[in-house]
Design a protein around this motif. Structure first.
Motif, PDB file in Angstrom:
ATOM      1  N   VAL A  72      -9.370 -15.105   5.401  1.00  0.00           N
ATOM      2  CA  VAL A  72     -10.323 -14.636   5.431  1.00  0.00           C
ATOM      3  C   VAL A  72     -10.923 -14.006   6.572  1.00  0.00           C
ATOM      4  O   VAL A  72     -11.438 -12.699   7.510  1.00  0.00           O
ATOM      5  N   TRP A  73     -11.206 -14.837   7.425  1.00  0.00           N
ATOM      6  CA  TRP A  73     -11.820 -15.394   9.204  1.00  0.00           C
ATOM      7  C   TRP A  73     -10.439 -13.584   9.915  1.00  0.00           C
ATOM      8  O   TRP A  73     -11.387 -12.929  10.346  1.00  0.00           O
ATOM      9  N   ILE A  74      -8.931 -13.586   9.814  1.00  0.00           N
ATOM     10  CA  ILE A  74      -8.851 -13.107  10.415  1.00  0.00           C
ATOM     11  C   ILE A  74      -8.687 -11.613  10.539  1.00  0.00           C
ATOM     12  O   ILE A  74      -9.245 -10.565  10.466  1.00  0.00           O
ATOM     13  N   ILE A  75      -9.193 -11.283   8.499  1.00  0.00           N
ATOM     14  CA  ILE A  75      -9.389 -10.154   8.068  1.00  0.00           C
ATOM     15  C   ILE A  75     -10.109  -9.590   8.744  1.00  0.00           C
ATOM     16  O   ILE A  75     -11.187  -8.295   8.988  1.00  0.00           O
ATOM     17  N   LEU A  76     -11.418 -10.289   8.124  1.00  0.00           N
ATOM     18  CA  LEU A  76     -12.917  -9.866   8.344  1.00  0.00           C
ATOM     19  C   LEU A  76     -13.428  -9.258  10.361  1.00  0.00           C
ATOM     20  O   LEU A  76     -14.114  -8.924  10.910  1.00  0.00           O
ATOM     21  N   ALA A  77     -12.384 -10.709  11.017  1.00  0.00           N
ATOM     22  CA  ALA A  77     -12.287 -10.488  13.212  1.00  0.00           C
ATOM     23  C   ALA A  77     -11.543  -8.850  13.252  1.00  0.00           C
ATOM     24  O   ALA A  77     -12.151  -7.720  13.795  1.00  0.00           O
ATOM     25  N   PHE A  78     -10.693  -8.732  12.590  1.00  0.00           N
ATOM     26  CA  PHE A  78      -9.948  -7.231  12.011  1.00  0.00           C
ATOM     27  C   PHE A  78     -10.506  -5.877  12.621  1.00  0.00           C
ATOM     28  O   PHE A  78     -10.522  -5.399  12.697  1.00  0.00           O
ATOM     29  N   VAL A  79     -11.382  -6.249  11.296  1.00  0.00           N
ATOM     30  CA  VAL A  79     -12.453  -5.409  10.202  1.00  0.00           C
ATOM     31  C   VAL A  79     -13.298  -4.966  11.342  1.00  0.00           C
ATOM     32  O   VAL A  79     -13.788  -4.177  11.942  1.00  0.00           O
ATOM     33  N   ALA A  80     -13.916  -6.167  12.188  1.00  0.00           N
ATOM     34  CA  ALA A  80     -15.394  -5.798  13.040  1.00  0.00           C
ATOM     35  C   ALA A  80     -13.982  -5.225  14.291  1.00  0.00           C
ATOM     36  O   ALA A  80     -14.925  -4.157  14.945  1.00  0.00           O
ATOM     37  N   ILE A  81     -13.605  -5.174  15.062  1.00  0.00           N
ATOM     38  CA  ILE A  81     -12.700  -5.313  15.839  1.00  0.00           C
ATOM     39  C   ILE A  81     -12.261  -3.567  15.623  1.00  0.00           C
ATOM     40  O   ILE A  81     -12.718  -2.887  17.537  1.00  0.00           O
ATOM     41  N   THR A  82     -12.052  -3.731  14.678  1.00  0.00           N
ATOM     42  CA  THR A  82     -11.342  -2.620  14.580  1.00  0.00           C
ATOM     43  C   THR A  82     -11.966  -1.477  14.512  1.00  0.00           C
ATOM     44  O   THR A  82     -12.267   0.309  14.465  1.00  0.00           O
ATOM     45  N   ILE A  84     -14.848  -0.907  15.809  1.00  0.00           N
ATOM     46  CA  ILE A  84     -15.829  -0.515  16.930  1.00  0.00           C
ATOM     47  C   ILE A  84     -14.178   0.189  17.760  1.00  0.00           C
ATOM     48  O   ILE A  84     -15.008   1.191  18.605  1.00  0.00           O
ATOM     49  N   PHE A  85     -13.390  -0.297  17.381  1.00  0.00           N
ATOM     50  CA  PHE A  85     -12.238   0.326  18.383  1.00  0.00           C
ATOM     51  C   PHE A  85     -11.972   2.346  18.061  1.00  0.00           C
ATOM     52  O   PHE A  85     -11.825   2.969  18.850  1.00  0.00           O
ATOM     53  N   LEU A  86     -12.049   2.376  16.745  1.00  0.00           N
ATOM     54  CA  LEU A  86     -11.946   3.623  15.990  1.00  0.00           C
ATOM     55  C   LEU A  86     -13.364   4.394  16.330  1.00  0.00           C
ATOM     56  O   LEU A  86     -12.902   5.608  16.654  1.00  0.00           O
ATOM     57  N   TYR A  96      -8.333   4.712   8.633  1.00  0.00           N
ATOM     58  CA  TYR A  96      -7.754   3.522   9.334  1.00  0.00           C
ATOM     59  C   TYR A  96      -8.011   2.336   9.836  1.00  0.00           C
ATOM     60  O   TYR A  96      -7.570   0.867  10.106  1.00  0.00           O
ATOM     61  N   LEU A  97      -9.501   1.963   8.699  1.00  0.00           N
ATOM     62  CA  LEU A  97      -9.945   0.605   8.949  1.00  0.00           C
ATOM     63  C   LEU A  97      -9.241  -0.355   8.129  1.00  0.00           C
ATOM     64  O   LEU A  97      -9.182  -1.505   8.584  1.00  0.00           O
ATOM     65  N   ASN A  98      -9.018   0.107   6.359  1.00  0.00           N
ATOM     66  CA  ASN A  98      -8.508  -0.021   6.194  1.00  0.00           C
ATOM     67  C   ASN A  98      -6.617  -0.620   5.760  1.00  0.00           C
ATOM     68  O   ASN A  98      -6.095  -1.948   6.130  1.00  0.00           O
ATOM     69  N   PRO A  99      -5.722   0.443   6.639  1.00  0.00           N
ATOM     70  CA  PRO A  99      -4.113  -0.423   7.148  1.00  0.00           C
ATOM     71  C   PRO A  99      -4.259  -0.747   8.664  1.00  0.00           C
ATOM     72  O   PRO A  99      -3.787  -1.618   8.889  1.00  0.00           O
ATOM     73  N   LEU A 216      -1.524   3.257  17.816  1.00  0.00           N
ATOM     74  CA  LEU A 216      -1.987   2.363  16.927  1.00  0.00           C
ATOM     75  C   LEU A 216      -0.926   1.152  16.170  1.00  0.00           C
ATOM     76  O   LEU A 216      -1.431   0.678  16.318  1.00  0.00           O
ATOM     77  N   ALA A 217      -0.268   1.781  16.172  1.00  0.00           N
ATOM     78  CA  ALA A 217       0.749  -0.146  15.746  1.00  0.00           C
ATOM     79  C   ALA A 217       1.124  -0.672  17.064  1.00  0.00           C
ATOM     80  O   ALA A 217       1.071  -2.195  15.828  1.00  0.00           O
ATOM     81  N   ILE A 218       1.081  -0.579  18.179  1.00  0.00           N
ATOM     82  CA  ILE A 218       1.723  -1.580  19.180  1.00  0.00           C
ATOM     83  C   ILE A 218      -0.546  -2.028  19.336  1.00  0.00           C
ATOM     84  O   ILE A 218      -0.796  -3.472  19.378  1.00  0.00           O
ATOM     85  N   TYR A 219      -1.647  -1.185  19.147  1.00  0.00           N
ATOM     86  CA  TYR A 219      -2.590  -1.895  18.606  1.00  0.00           C
ATOM     87  C   TYR A 219      -2.859  -2.734  17.989  1.00  0.00           C
ATOM     88  O   TYR A 219      -3.417  -4.218  17.919  1.00  0.00           O
ATOM     89  N   HIS A 220      -2.658  -2.648  17.000  1.00  0.00           N
ATOM     90  CA  HIS A 220      -2.472  -3.692  15.455  1.00  0.00           C
ATOM     91  C   HIS A 220      -1.827  -5.236  15.844  1.00  0.00           C
ATOM     92  O   HIS A 220      -2.133  -5.865  16.193  1.00  0.00           O
TER      93      HIS A 220
END
Length: 295
Positions: A72-82, A84-86, A96-99, A216-220
């Protein structure tokens, strides 16, 4: 280098072989009803896998729930960072936020964890699968569609399987043997269907801007590595749990997110397909390197 080759042959190739079979089914236009298969996974495969491998098994509940919390922590952190990035790169969040926030911990991660660590790896990997699946079929769908209904949540078998599993784990109760045996059989659907569907999806996706997809794959991957590295000391995983956490943390962009994009954001589906393809291919190198030098 010898260790790298060994890991590639014995762990990655069986997974790639199953994906390749699905890819061939798509390329040769063999009957493969993606909607039916996806429905089977969502309504039968995932719920049965969760119930069969969590209920009645001897597992360390503290580690399992810590693994679930870390997912859950990884998902939420990813969502927050992504998010901002988007905003910074001016790409649509609904597309793009969900993928970019969800990793392929089920289709790719679960088979790898099972092959590397056996039943215990499968169980700990399921903690990540629970977190990603629940998010994808609730909040993830809402992000892509722009709307959310309570009916979508209440009619998802995955949600009920998670609730039942947690209650039975906490109370130490078990299914009667006939039910447990039936769930074991049905759970066998999940991993093969996951891999076949991934392969078939890759063969039928209409690719868009490969330059954007590669970026975007490299970003992920970069964000996944950073989050995994930063989170390891926070959760303090050891042994099998540590290995599973690293492997699941490094998984590619979740192919299952393409479902919502193809339904609600059709105009952007080719671009998302490009991200998924490049990210999945990168895993061929990422996982053996992680197994050799990090896990």
């Amino acid at each position: 280098m010898e260790h790298l080759f060994y890991h590639l042959i014995n762990i990655i190739l069986p997974v790639l072989l199953c994906i390749f079979v699905g890819f061939l089914l798509g390329k040769f236009n063999k009957p493969f009803d993606t909607k039916v298969v996806t429905s089977l996974m969502a309504n039968v495969g995932y719920p049965s896998l969760i119930l069969a491998h969590l209920v009645g098994r001897t597992i360390d509940l503290d580690i399992f729930f810590k693994m679930l919390l870390s997912g859950v922590w990884i998902i939420l952190a990813f969502v927050a960072i992504t998010a901002i990035f988007l905003k910074l790169v001016k790409l649509p969040i609904r597309t793009y936020l969900n993928p970019l926030s969800l990793s392929n911990v089920g289709n790719t991660g679960l088979p790898i964890c099972a092959l590397v660590y056996g039943p215990k790896g499968l169980i700990y990997g399921l903690a990540f699968v629970v977190a990603v699946t629940v998010f994808n079929f609730t909040i993830g769908r809402w992000i892509s569609s722009g709307s959310f209904t309570l009916k979508q949540l209440l009619t998802s078998p995955v949600i009920y399987s998670v609730v039942i599993s947690v209650v039975m784990l906490l109370t130490g109760t078990h299914f009667p043997k006939p039910i447990a045996s039936g769930l074991d059989i049905l759970s066998g659907l999940a991993i093969p269907l996951m891999l076949l569907t991934l392969g078939h999806s890759l063969s039928t996706m209409k690719l868009g801007n490969m330059k954007l997809g590669t970026g975007l794959a490299i970003y992920h991957l970069v964000v996944a590595i950073i989050l995994t590295w930063v989170s390891l000391p926070i959760f303090g995983f050891q042994g099998v749990a540590r290995g599973v956490f690293i492997l699941e943390g490094l998984m590619p962009v979740a192919a299952s997110t393409y479902l919502w994009v193809s339904i609600y954001r059709k105009e952007d589906a080719p671009s998302v397909a490009s991200v998924i393809l490049v990210s999945t291919l990168m895993t061929i190198l990422v996982v053996p390197v992680a197994l050799t030098y990090w896990v």
